[in-house]
Design an enzyme around this catalytic site. Sequence first.
Site, mmCIF file in Angstrom:
data_model
loop_
_atom_site.group_PDB
_atom_site.id
_atom_site.type_symbol
_atom_site.label_atom_id
_atom_site.label_comp_id
_atom_site.label_asym_id
_atom_site.label_seq_id
_atom_site.Cartn_x
_atom_site.Cartn_y
_atom_site.Cartn_z
ATOM 1 N N SER A 259 122.613 -21.942 -26.970
ATOM 2 C CA SER A 259 121.688 -23.066 -26.934
ATOM 3 C C SER A 259 121.548 -23.664 -28.336
ATOM 4 C CB SER A 259 120.339 -22.591 -26.361
ATOM 5 O OG SER A 259 119.506 -23.664 -26.071
ATOM 6 N N ASP B 254 123.697 -24.158 -15.241
ATOM 7 C CA ASP B 254 122.896 -24.676 -16.375
ATOM 8 C C ASP B 254 122.755 -26.196 -16.238
ATOM 9 O OD1 ASP B 254 121.854 -25.442 -18.864
ATOM 10 O OD2 ASP B 254 123.016 -23.934 -19.963
ATOM 11 N N HIS C 27 120.152 -22.330 -17.491
ATOM 12 C CA HIS C 27 120.312 -22.167 -18.935
ATOM 13 C C HIS C 27 119.847 -20.786 -19.408
ATOM 14 C CE1 HIS C 27 120.785 -23.452 -23.033
ATOM 15 N NE2 HIS C 27 119.512 -23.275 -23.306
HETATM 16 N N1 LIG Z 1 114.225 -19.598 -23.584
HETATM 17 C C1 LIG Z 1 115.035 -20.145 -24.615
HETATM 18 C C2 LIG Z 1 115.704 -21.322 -24.034
HETATM 19 C C3 LIG Z 1 116.149 -22.380 -24.988
HETATM 20 O O1 LIG Z 1 117.476 -22.183 -25.207
HETATM 21 C C4 LIG Z 1 114.196 -20.460 -25.819
HETATM 22 O O2 LIG Z 1 113.016 -20.673 -25.664
HETATM 23 O O3 LIG Z 1 114.684 -20.436 -26.933
#
Ligand SMILES: N[C@@H](CCO)C(=O)O
EC number: 2.3.1.31
Length: 403
Positions: free
Chosen positions: A175, A343, A373
């Site tokens: 991410s 995702d 995701h």
């Molecule tokens: N749950 C993750 C998702 C974002 O990539 C975060 O809060 O960093």
Amino acid sequence: MTDHRSSTPRRARARDAASVPASGAWRQGDPPGDRRFADLGAVELESGGVLPDVRMAYETWGELAPDGSNAVLVLHALTGDAHVAGPAGPGQTTAGWWEQMVGPGAPIDTDRYFVVAPNVLGGCQGTTGPASTAPDGRPWGGRFPHLTTRDQVAAEIELTRQLGITGWELVIGASMGGLRVLEWGLLGPEQGIEVRNIAPVATTAQSSGDQIAWAHPQLGAIRADPRWRGGDYYDAADDDGPHAGLAVARQIAHTTYRTATELDARFGRLPQGGEDPLTGGRYAVQSYLDHHGDKLARRFDANSYLVLTESMMTHDLGRDRGGAESALSQITARALVVAVDSDRLFPPAQAGRIATWLPRAEPLRIITSDFGHDGFLVEFDQLGPIVAEFLAETASVQDRAGS
Ligand SMILES: N[C@@H](CCO)C(=O)O
Ligand SMILES: CC(=O)SCCNC(=O)CCNC(=O)[C@H](O)C(C)(C)COP(=O)(O)OP(=O)(O)OC[C@H]1O[C@@H](n2cnc3c(N)ncnc32)[C@H](O)[C@@H]1OP(=O)(O)O
């Protein structure tokens, strides 16, 4: 309508480490998973300004090999931190967020690799961010500058130098962490730090219109909270910060982290406990989102959320490099690219383009999941072997080269 929130969120006190002495370079024998701090000096920003007196929090696991060949950099996502593995430490509420991925015998095996995880520039878990003290002695607050992914990696490069690491065997992250992985693939070698392998997971080479669109109302939710006060709320009492705005931002984001399939199957139209939606009560899925929103508001700083979200919005590996395809084609590291099939925030097509354009990428690996995701935080049975296999191939390439 009744306020159904079960707890009064208190603003997560950003852990500004200004009063903690920097620990300097990591030394052999340092305890694993201990939070440490490095003073990096001024970081020049892509926007043209300078962020002075940057401090970066980081943790390490394992031992650096005498030839420095086994260093792995793990980069966290939006609301993650340096605590990748190990039990909750002082001031922390949860065990490491990649506990199943990093440790002795784990896919990133700390018996073999020396793992470093920094808290991102602009964050709120020990690294300089909006809650930190500005040169005038007051918190930066709303005056904190805009940061880009490149600024964050520039700070991580300086940390790398301070740790005496000349090359990374692997730079891995998902991410927002994956955005930095890709920038590392270019900026690391440019700055004299070797990057031999990269693993961008559930990520993109440039933020899309859809991703920018989802981020926009999250920024709006925080800024519309009267307790945000233009970002200058650090003098307010703990329960008087922009928790409500941050919680709504998290609810929007959390919905994009999961899938329609999961939310429908898991919650469907079920009401929450004894509540009746026909008379103002909530559905279970609303309660679930309230829970995640309130939980984040207790552990994260709203200004950091803004700064980091905006850094993701402006992320574009191709900026001033002739476009994303051209930028990716200049990355020399061997690459493992991973996506989650469901995702909806970072769709597999984005990862597919990364895998296509990186000259030394393995074929795209796809995790099958209903969790969307968040699959990179849940599907360890799939992600673990994929990463372990990639590292094993890396080691065998080295062994062949060395024999
Ligand atoms: N749950 C993750 C998702 C974002 O990539 C975060 O809060 O960093
Ligand atoms: C790199 C990084 O991103 S680090 C940051 C990672 N951590 C986070 O993002 C924290 C937010 N948490 C999450 O995103 C997820 O919990 C994950 C991805 C870590 C794990 O996902 P899952 O195991 O599927 O957890 P899930 O989404 O079901 O959440 C469980 C929580 O919801 C709560 N919950 C479930 N249903 C309801 C409901 N109807 N009403 C209220 N709360 C509910 C559970 O009690 C549990 O609470 P707890 O976490 O305080 O113990």
